[in-house]
Design an enzyme around this catalytic site. Structure first.
Site, PDB file in Angstrom:
ATOM      1  N   GLU A  97     -14.722   7.798  -1.583  1.00 35.90           N
ATOM      2  CA  GLU A  97     -14.774   9.239  -2.118  1.00 35.90           C
ATOM      3  C   GLU A  97     -13.420  10.038  -1.961  1.00 35.90           C
ATOM      4  OE1 GLU A  97     -17.918  11.730  -0.870  1.00 35.90           O
ATOM      5  OE2 GLU A  97     -17.376  13.497  -1.958  1.00 35.90           O
ATOM      6  N   ARG A 128     -21.049   1.111  10.840  1.00 34.66           N
ATOM      7  CA  ARG A 128     -19.772   1.590  10.653  1.00 34.66           C
ATOM      8  C   ARG A 128     -18.767   1.689  12.043  1.00 34.66           C
ATOM      9  NH1 ARG A 128     -18.413   6.860   8.558  1.00 34.66           N
ATOM     10  NH2 ARG A 128     -20.122   6.379   6.702  1.00 34.66           N
ATOM     11  N   LYS A 184     -14.471  12.118   7.756  1.00 33.49           N
ATOM     12  CA  LYS A 184     -13.221  12.684   7.014  1.00 33.49           C
ATOM     13  C   LYS A 184     -13.211  14.324   7.242  1.00 33.49           C
ATOM     14  CE  LYS A 184     -14.106  10.234   3.434  1.00 33.49           C
ATOM     15  NZ  LYS A 184     -14.130   9.728   2.001  1.00 33.49           N
TER      16      LYS A 184
END
Ligand code: ATP
Ligand code: MG
Length: 570
Positions: free
Chosen positions: A48, A274, A284
């Site tokens: 994204e 992850r 982020k």
């Protein structure tokens, strides 16, 4: 003191050997055996564009591009840009640069979910016609209230049974901007009693008037990720849609969308854990906060876990890929010791980085018996690990600098460096003996007076002349001043996001950056190019910073020499 259960930190015992298999490859192997996708393997990396890529993304990139390469398949770069308010062109550009820098190539397959907005809309129309979606007038809060909980079923929306015609009319008018933001949504008609909350009539489209970085103001309705993602995968012919564990609960919805639309060869979603690293935050949102609130100097600050930060710090694509290979792919979350990342860098740089001598905190040394005005060029090997790296010349003269910490006036017994009356070898040069010290009015040692033994020139045979310590040094007259930036962990807790550690920003390490401004290098470093990495003898690996100019050399410490991870391994 570490505040985290050590067992949850991934250290050497779960380190995979390079090119090891993993459960994802096993799935691919099985699909190839059964001919599920007609022997095709097609993956994608779907960032994204709302921030810079970080080392966690590198894991996903290596995995997706790596699997494609291993099975002679393809991997697309797809920007998942369905959320207009948070996305920017700057991020798109940085993501492309970082993936390329890592050494991966999407050829001509760079896509944007926004490329599919019209198709996504048409698919939604199809769902409405098939009575699998409806326009709902409940507010966001009401939708939440109707949704139920893990233990209680949800309640059906009063708008759930609208006619196909009404739904089509309303959905078109949503698109045409007739309703206010948030006034209506398009929802999938699945099951308000499902044990999986994601299947309780999830929202597929929302009304949101914000300009999109690619489609401008063309749209005022935007598809939700859970709806756009499976369709984007299907449009691109993706076979294995690899994502992180938090989407595991969304997989039934992923499958529902593909099935409801009757798409052929539907891609399959596969989840993996992850990457988390000690002393690091990886979200982020938090990384953006650190940048926007000036806790660091931009996304590429060498303390950041971003790919651009690691690059500026001196990380190489080889070191990052080696790290991603070693940590492997797992199905349960864990935290990897950041020392392992540093270990991978050190291993790579040890093979390739030329050696030079730089004194970080200089102490002046006068060789009293060396002729004044004389300069001698001594030969020095560039890399003991690589004979083809050749040699260079370093000047030696009467006035030198050594490291302050390499001298002690009253040393303990095992101090094998310099002290009054003791001898050491100066690397590539001679054995010197400290004769006396000079102090300032505060009693601080400011200068050493030494003698050298001309019979001990490096490389000459010198039977019986052994000393325990070897020091690096630079010749004063020819020395090149430089600034050295020494980095420590950005956070002072192993798990800065831990509930018990409180606000992650309270765990920032105030000493994460130390600027050393009186450093001196041997003259061969003159004009060193931005991005080139050296081993400063006995100190570590250092990379020339882009802030550097021909006149003002600035280097970042990439990683110190001492390998704490290797110690853990024992
Ligand atoms: P956010 O922090 O905003 O939630 P994200 O992690 O979802 O962002 P994306 O840009 O959506 O970031 O990620 C792109 C891809 O990289 C996704 O497939 C995601 O699963 C993967 N990814 C993101 N973070 C990690 C991580 N720490 N380890 C492994 N893969 C990751
Ligand atoms: Mg995401």
């Amino acid at each position: 003191m570490p505040d985290i259960d050590n067992d949850s930190i991934k250290r050497e015992w779960d380190v995979k050997s390079p090119s090891s298999s993993n459960f994802i490859k096993e799935i691919v192997n099985e699909d190839l055996k059964t001919g599920k996708y007609h022997n095709r393997v097609h993956t994608r990396f779907p960032p994204e564009p709302n921030g810079y890529l970080h080392i966690g993304h590198a894991k996903s990139i290596c995995l997706n591009f790596g699997i494609a390469a291993e099975y002679s398949g393809l991997c697309n770069l797809r920007f998942d840009d369905t959320n207009p308010s948070k996305e920017e062109v700057e991020y798109v550009d940085s993501i492309k640069e970082d993936v390329r820098w890592l050494g991966f190539d999407w050829d001509d397959r760079m896509y944007f979910a926004s490329d599919y907005f019209e198709q996504l809309f048409q698919y939604a129309v199809q769902l409405i016609k098939d009575e699998k979606a409806y326009v709902c007038d409940l507010s966001a809060q009401e939708i939440r209230d109707y949704r139920g909980t893990l233990t209680e079923p949800g309640k059906e929306s009063p708008y759930r049974n609208r006619s196909v015609d009404d739904n089509l009319d309303l959905f078109n008018r949503m698109r045409n901007g007739e309703f206010a933001d948030g006034a209506r949504t398009l929802r999938a008609k699945i099951d308000m009693a499902s044990s999986n909350l994601n299947l309780r009539d999830p929202v597929l489209y929302r009304i949101q008037r914000s300009a999109h970085h690619r489609t401008g103001n063309e749209w005022c309705i935007y598809p939700m990720y859970d709806y756009a993602h499976p369709i984007s995968d299907a449009i691109e012919g993706i076979t294995h849609s690899i994502c992180t564990l938090e989407f595991e609960n969304h997989r039934p919805l992923y499958d529902w969308v593909l099935q409801a639309l009757n798409l052929v060869d539907p891609p399959q979603q596969i989840e993996f854990a992850r990457l988390n690293l000690t002393y690091t935050v990886m979200s982020k949102r938090k990384l953006r906060e650190l940048v926007e609130e000036d806790y660091v100097n931009g996304w590429d600050d060498p303390r950041m876990p971003t790919i651009s930060g690691l690059r500026r710090r001196g990380y190489t694509p080889a070191a990052i890929k080696d790290f991603c290979e070693r940590i492997g792919v797992a199905k349960s979350n864990s935290i990897v010791d950041i020392a392992m990342l540093e270990h991978c860098l050190r291993e790579d740089l040890n093979r390739h980085a030329p050696r030079v001598m730089v004194v970080l905190r200089p102490l002046r040394v006068v060789i009293d018996n060396y002729p004044e005005g004389q300069v001698e060029m001594l030969s020095a090997e560039n890399n003991p690990e690589d004979a083809s790296a050749g040699t260079r010349e370093v000047p030696f003269s009467r006035v030198l600098y050594i490291e302050q910490e390499d001298f002690m006036e009253n040393p303990p017994k095992k101090f094998f460096r310099l002290s009054p009356g003791r001898e050491v070898r100066l690397k590539h040069a001679y054995i010197v003996k400290c004769e006396r010290v000079e102090k300032d009015e505060n009693g601080q040692v400011v200068e050493l007076h030494c003698t050298y033994d001309p019979e001990t020139k490096s490389g000459m045979s010198q039977a019986g002349r052994k000393v325990k310590g070897t020091l690096h040094w630079v010749s004063a007259e020819e020395a090149l001043p430089l600034e050295v930036r020494v980095y420590n962990h950005l956070f002072n807790k192993e798990n800065p996001e831990d509930e018990e550690s409180g606000d992650y920003k309270a765990n920032l390490n105030p000493y994460s950056l130390e600027k050393l401004t009186s450093c001196l290098a041997e003259p061969s470093l003159k004009g060193a190019k931005s991005g080139s990495t050296y081993q400063f003898l006995r100190q570590g690996y250092f990379t020339v910073d882009p802030d550097s100019t021909f006149e003002n050399l600035v280097v970042n410490r990439s990683v110190p020499l001492k390998d704490t991870w290797a110690k853990v391994k024992k």
